[in-house]
Write a protein that holds these residues in place. Structure first.
Motif, PDB file in Angstrom:
ATOM      1  N   SER A 177       0.824  -1.210   0.000  1.00  0.00           N
ATOM      2  CA  SER A 177       0.000   0.000   0.000  1.00  0.00           C
ATOM      3  C   SER A 177       0.858   1.260   0.000  1.00  0.00           C
ATOM      4  CB  SER A 177      -0.938   0.009   1.211  1.00  0.00           C
ATOM      5  OG  SER A 177      -0.203   0.044   2.427  1.00  0.00           O
ATOM      6  N   ILE A 186      -4.934   2.938  -3.049  1.00  0.00           N
ATOM      7  CA  ILE A 186      -4.785   2.366  -1.715  1.00  0.00           C
ATOM      8  C   ILE A 186      -6.022   1.562  -1.338  1.00  0.00           C
ATOM      9  CG2 ILE A 186      -4.474   2.874   0.736  1.00  0.00           C
ATOM     10  CD1 ILE A 186      -2.888   5.364  -0.135  1.00  0.00           C
ATOM     11  N   ALA A 190      -6.230  -2.213  -0.080  1.00  0.00           N
ATOM     12  CA  ALA A 190      -6.927  -2.548   1.160  1.00  0.00           C
ATOM     13  C   ALA A 190      -7.937  -3.665   0.944  1.00  0.00           C
ATOM     14  CB  ALA A 190      -7.629  -1.306   1.721  1.00  0.00           C
ATOM     15  N   GLU A 191      -8.609  -3.628  -0.194  1.00  0.00           N
ATOM     16  CA  GLU A 191      -9.569  -4.694  -0.485  1.00  0.00           C
ATOM     17  C   GLU A 191      -8.853  -6.019  -0.744  1.00  0.00           C
ATOM     18  OE1 GLU A 191     -13.158  -6.711  -1.108  1.00  0.00           O
ATOM     19  OE2 GLU A 191     -12.540  -4.973   0.070  1.00  0.00           O
ATOM     20  N   GLU A 193      -6.008  -6.842   0.620  1.00  0.00           N
ATOM     21  CA  GLU A 193      -5.591  -7.243   1.961  1.00  0.00           C
ATOM     22  C   GLU A 193      -6.745  -7.919   2.699  1.00  0.00           C
ATOM     23  OE1 GLU A 193      -3.283  -4.865   5.449  1.00  0.00           O
ATOM     24  OE2 GLU A 193      -5.227  -4.019   4.900  1.00  0.00           O
ATOM     25  N   ARG A 194      -7.903  -7.287   2.643  1.00  0.00           N
ATOM     26  CA  ARG A 194      -9.076  -7.828   3.335  1.00  0.00           C
ATOM     27  C   ARG A 194      -9.473  -9.192   2.769  1.00  0.00           C
ATOM     28  NH1 ARG A 194     -14.529  -8.411   3.211  1.00  0.00           N
ATOM     29  NH2 ARG A 194     -14.565  -7.860   0.987  1.00  0.00           N
ATOM     30  N   THR A 221      -3.993   1.504   4.494  1.00  0.00           N
ATOM     31  CA  THR A 221      -5.226   0.737   4.292  1.00  0.00           C
ATOM     32  C   THR A 221      -6.244   1.026   5.381  1.00  0.00           C
ATOM     33  OG1 THR A 221      -4.277  -1.227   5.381  1.00  0.00           O
ATOM     34  CG2 THR A 221      -4.082  -1.086   2.982  1.00  0.00           C
ATOM     35  N   SER A 225      -9.438   2.143   3.439  1.00  0.00           N
ATOM     36  CA  SER A 225     -10.288   0.984   3.181  1.00  0.00           C
ATOM     37  C   SER A 225     -11.757   1.388   3.117  1.00  0.00           C
ATOM     38  CB  SER A 225     -10.101  -0.063   4.279  1.00  0.00           C
ATOM     39  OG  SER A 225     -10.976  -1.154   4.068  1.00  0.00           O
ATOM     40  N   SER A 251      -2.186   9.567   3.055  1.00  0.00           N
ATOM     41  CA  SER A 251      -2.735   9.064   4.312  1.00  0.00           C
ATOM     42  C   SER A 251      -2.911  10.159   5.350  1.00  0.00           C
ATOM     43  CB  SER A 251      -1.823   7.975   4.891  1.00  0.00           C
ATOM     44  OG  SER A 251      -1.805   6.850   4.052  1.00  0.00           O
TER      45      SER A 251
END
Length: 379
Positions: A177, A186, A190-191, A193-194, A221, A225, A251
């Motif tokens: 990320s 990002i 994040a998706e 990662e999830r 994330t 997210s 961020s």
């Protein structure tokens, strides 16, 4: 007498703005609480009991660490639920069990079947363990690669069936990320990662193996997210301070940087449009992460700079070479004057210091030293 203002401090020195820190903590706390996800802050960034206590206010107190030295330090500070987020090796079992015997729920991670078997063998000798399996959600650092997840069920079954071992769940970190620079990019990571960690949990449950903890997280994330479904906790870390890297990937904003290095001007060199400061590679680090998106930041930018694009453009061990796009106004920065450097990567820069000198920009513009916070270094 303790220092009264930052002008009394020897340089180089680490400065922490408490007002910005508190805003950063509140923002992440509110976001994850609103998402219904537990916050397990990764305290490898702060490495400070004082900051850790502020980070978990209003939450259940769970934290993440990256060294056993941190685990011991935070245990002494009253933290009970600690995830040691680096792959375990058998030579460290004794240190882990020593803390667990003190009543600390120190959790460990692995992605390796022989290590899982070694954990099971150690538990048969009377030790206890709480273990998560690490999943690689695309960062390519550690963990079982998703979506194939080779060996996931075998590793989990060894842990789940071993007396004295709690198979606690799965965890991942989307380090990739940090290479995205838009909210959309990002959010896509994040998706990923999830889906990786939630998918691993689903595969385990389908095999009849409970998976109570589904842990993900990085600061980007956690911030961007759009769906936390299936996650039980997030583990952001650098959000407590933020840095140039986090600013440039979106961020945080430029007013969200809590950490800086105070340095003294030690030389003027107009023939090359540079001045020297007494903060070099050991005080700033040679991390160039923020240069991926903003090459002119060098090894850190100058706060309230009197010239355009003023930054530490090169470092030797104890010297920082400060350059700028426009001529540097040396009269505004005589030898002995002080300036502050925003670091590229707060975690690495802070590691050079044993304490934070705390100021509060909401009280007096951030000149008075209102506190000091200790921190733990080493392994």
């Amino acid at each position: 007498m303790p220092p009264q203002t930052i002008d009394d401090l020897p340089t180089p020195v680490l400065i922490l703005d408490r007002a910005v820190l508190r805003r950063n903590l509140r923002r992440m706390s509110d976001r994850l609480r609103g998402a219904g996800v537990a916050l397990r802050p990764h305290l490898k960034t702060a490495k400070s009991i004082a900051i850790g206590r502020m980070a978990v206010e209003g939450h259940d107190g769970r934290i993440t660490v990256s060294t056993l030295a941190e685990a011991r330090y935070f245990a002494q500070g009253g933290f009970k639920d600690i995830l040691y987020g680096v792959g375990i090796v058998p030579s460290k079992f004794a240190a882990v069990t020593a803390l667990r015997r003190q009543g600390i729920d120190l959790r460990i991670v692995t992605d390796n079947l022989p290590v899982a078997r070694a954990i099971a063998d150690a538990a048969r000798n009377g030790d206890t363990f709480s273990v998560l399996i690490e999943i690689d959600s695309g960062g390519g650092r550690a963990g079982l690669p998703w979506p194939d997840l080779p060996g996931l069920i075998d590793i989990a079954r060894v842990l789940h069936q071993a007396p004295g071992v709690e198979f606690a769940g799965v965890m991942t970190h989307a380090g990739h990320s940090y290479h995205e620079s838009t909210p959309e990019g990002i959010a896509a990571v994040a998706e990923q990662e999830r889906q990786a960690v939630v998918g691993a949990a689903a595969a385990l449950r389908a095999a009849g193996i409970p998976c109570p903890i589904v842990s993900a997280g990085s600061t980007p994330t956690a911030v961007h997210s759009r769906d936390f479904g299936g996650l039980t906790e997030m583990r952001p870390g650098v959000y407590v301070f933020n840095d140039l890297d986090q600013e440039f990937i979106g961020s945080c904003g430029p007013n969200d940087l809590a950490l800086s290095v105070l340095a003294s001007v030690i030389g003027h060199y107009p023939h090359r449009n540079q001045l020297l400061i007494d903060a070099g590679a050991l005080a700033l680090s040679k991390d160039i992460s923020a240069q991926e998106f903003q090459p002119k930041v060098g090894y850190g930018t100058i706060a309230d700079a009197p010239a355009k694009d003023m930054a530490v453009v090169a470092c030797s061990q104890e010297h920082g070479f400060v350059g700028a796009a426009d001529p540097i106004p040396y009269g505004n920065l005589p030898v002995g004057s002080r300036l502050r450097v925003w670091p590229n990567h707060a975690c690495i820069t802070a590691a050079a210091y044993d304490r934070y000198y705390v100021v509060d920009s909401d009280l007096d513009g951030g000149k008075a030293v209102v506190d000091t916070y200790d921190r733990i270094n080493g392994w």
